[in-house]
Motif scaffolding. Structure first.
Motif, PDB file in Angstrom:
ATOM      1  N   UNK A   1       3.787   2.972  15.580  1.00 58.55           N
ATOM      2  CA  UNK A   1       4.119   2.457  14.259  1.00 58.55           C
ATOM      3  C   UNK A   1       4.957   3.489  13.525  1.00 58.55           C
ATOM      4  N   UNK A   2       6.015   3.006  12.889  1.00 58.54           N
ATOM      5  CA  UNK A   2       6.865   3.838  12.055  1.00 58.54           C
ATOM      6  C   UNK A   2       6.710   3.336  10.630  1.00 58.54           C
ATOM      7  N   UNK A   3       6.441   4.226   9.695  1.00 67.93           N
ATOM      8  CA  UNK A   3       6.292   3.842   8.297  1.00 67.93           C
ATOM      9  C   UNK A   3       7.237   4.674   7.434  1.00 67.93           C
ATOM     10  N   UNK A   4       7.728   4.057   6.359  1.00 69.36           N
ATOM     11  CA  UNK A   4       8.605   4.776   5.443  1.00 69.36           C
ATOM     12  C   UNK A   4       8.494   4.182   4.050  1.00 69.36           C
ATOM     13  N   UNK A   5       8.879   4.970   3.086  1.00 65.99           N
ATOM     14  CA  UNK A   5       8.863   4.550   1.686  1.00 65.99           C
ATOM     15  C   UNK A   5      10.274   4.643   1.153  1.00 65.99           C
TER      16      UNK A   5
ATOM     17  N   UNK B   1       0.844  -1.189   0.000  1.00 66.31           N
ATOM     18  CA  UNK B   1       0.000   0.000   0.000  1.00 66.31           C
ATOM     19  C   UNK B   1       0.885   1.246   0.000  1.00 66.31           C
ATOM     20  N   UNK B   2       0.382   2.337  -0.549  1.00 67.81           N
ATOM     21  CA  UNK B   2       1.171   3.565  -0.525  1.00 67.81           C
ATOM     22  C   UNK B   2       1.193   4.135   0.889  1.00 67.81           C
ATOM     23  N   UNK B   3       2.270   4.824   1.202  1.00 69.57           N
ATOM     24  CA  UNK B   3       2.428   5.431   2.518  1.00 69.57           C
ATOM     25  C   UNK B   3       1.283   6.389   2.819  1.00 69.57           C
ATOM     26  N   UNK B   4       0.941   7.214   1.863  1.00 67.47           N
ATOM     27  CA  UNK B   4      -0.112   8.212   2.062  1.00 67.47           C
ATOM     28  C   UNK B   4      -1.465   7.564   2.331  1.00 67.47           C
ATOM     29  N   UNK B   5      -1.790   6.522   1.578  1.00 69.64           N
ATOM     30  CA  UNK B   5      -3.068   5.833   1.768  1.00 69.64           C
ATOM     31  C   UNK B   5      -3.129   5.162   3.135  1.00 69.64           C
ATOM     32  N   UNK B   6      -2.020   4.541   3.553  1.00 66.89           N
ATOM     33  CA  UNK B   6      -2.004   3.860   4.842  1.00 66.89           C
ATOM     34  C   UNK B   6      -2.147   4.850   5.993  1.00 66.89           C
ATOM     35  N   UNK B   7      -1.389   5.958   5.937  1.00 68.15           N
ATOM     36  CA  UNK B   7      -1.464   6.968   6.997  1.00 68.15           C
ATOM     37  C   UNK B   7      -2.857   7.581   7.030  1.00 68.15           C
ATOM     38  N   UNK B   8      -3.440   7.875   5.880  1.00 70.30           N
ATOM     39  CA  UNK B   8      -4.790   8.441   5.829  1.00 70.30           C
ATOM     40  C   UNK B   8      -5.800   7.499   6.484  1.00 70.30           C
TER      41      UNK B   8
ATOM     42  N   UNK C   1      11.248   8.561   8.137  1.00 72.02           N
ATOM     43  CA  UNK C   1       9.861   8.312   7.781  1.00 72.02           C
ATOM     44  C   UNK C   1       8.896   9.029   8.698  1.00 72.02           C
ATOM     45  N   UNK C   2       7.802   8.367   9.023  1.00 73.81           N
ATOM     46  CA  UNK C   2       6.726   8.965   9.812  1.00 73.81           C
ATOM     47  C   UNK C   2       6.401   8.078  11.004  1.00 73.81           C
ATOM     48  N   UNK C   3       6.307   8.693  12.183  1.00 73.13           N
ATOM     49  CA  UNK C   3       5.972   8.009  13.431  1.00 73.13           C
ATOM     50  C   UNK C   3       4.503   8.270  13.756  1.00 73.13           C
ATOM     51  N   UNK C   4       3.787   7.206  14.097  1.00 74.93           N
ATOM     52  CA  UNK C   4       2.403   7.319  14.543  1.00 74.93           C
ATOM     53  C   UNK C   4       2.302   6.665  15.912  1.00 74.93           C
ATOM     54  N   UNK C   5       1.926   7.448  16.901  1.00 78.33           N
ATOM     55  CA  UNK C   5       1.789   6.946  18.262  1.00 78.33           C
ATOM     56  C   UNK C   5       0.646   7.632  18.966  1.00 78.33           C
ATOM     57  N   UNK C   6       0.336   7.180  20.171  1.00 83.51           N
ATOM     58  CA  UNK C   6      -0.788   7.752  20.905  1.00 83.51           C
ATOM     59  C   UNK C   6      -0.490   9.164  21.397  1.00 83.51           C
ATOM     60  N   UNK C   7       0.788   9.487  21.611  1.00 81.77           N
ATOM     61  CA  UNK C   7       1.187  10.853  21.951  1.00 81.77           C
ATOM     62  C   UNK C   7       2.648  11.053  21.563  1.00 81.77           C
TER      63      UNK C   7
END
Length: 128
Positions: free
Chosen positions: A100-104, A18-25, A87-93
């Motif tokens: 979760x860390x995601x990168x392309x 999946x694309x990074x943008x679609x997953x993050x969205x 990349x991009x970090x997604x966490x509760x705060x």
């Protein structure tokens, strides 16, 4: 896209088509609809892999070819190298250690990193 999931017990690495943008969205929409907090910010992730794994020389070549220093591989000691990803970090705060860390990266670099991660997990399970 590579997805690194950090938990209190360690982390795992997954390869997603999946694309990074679609997953993050999708992840942001899930947090919005469920009313949960979500921090999304640019970040970096790092982990160690043994130097005796196959494909490591190919990963070094892929890292040299990556534009914008998204992937860096450096020698730590005689037994391991450090892989650093941007990349991009997604966490509760902001201060969350779990998330979760995601990168392309290029398709080749993602394939090699995923293969090396699988080899690392196989080696670890055999030793246990």
């Amino acid at each position: 896209m590579l997805k690194l999931i950090y938990t209190e017990n360690g982390f795992s690495l997954d390869y997603l088509n999946q694309s990074l943008e679609a997953w993050v969205t999708t992840r942001v929409m899930l947090a919005l609809r469920s009313g949960s907090s979500l921090c999304v910010e640019p970040s970096q992730a790092a982990f160690l892999i043994p130097v005796d794994l196959p494909y490591l020389d190919q990963l070094l070549a892929a890292a040299a070819a990556e534009m914008g220093e998204v992937l860096e591989v450096t020698t730590c000691d005689d037994e391991s190298v450090e892989v650093v990803l941007q990349g991009t970090w997604l966490g509760s705060d902001v201060a969350s250690e779990e998330g979760v860390f995601v990168c392309r990266l290029s398709d080749r670099a993602e394939f090699l990193l995923h293969k090396l991660w699988q080899e690392t997990q196989l080696s670890t399970s055999v030793l246990e």
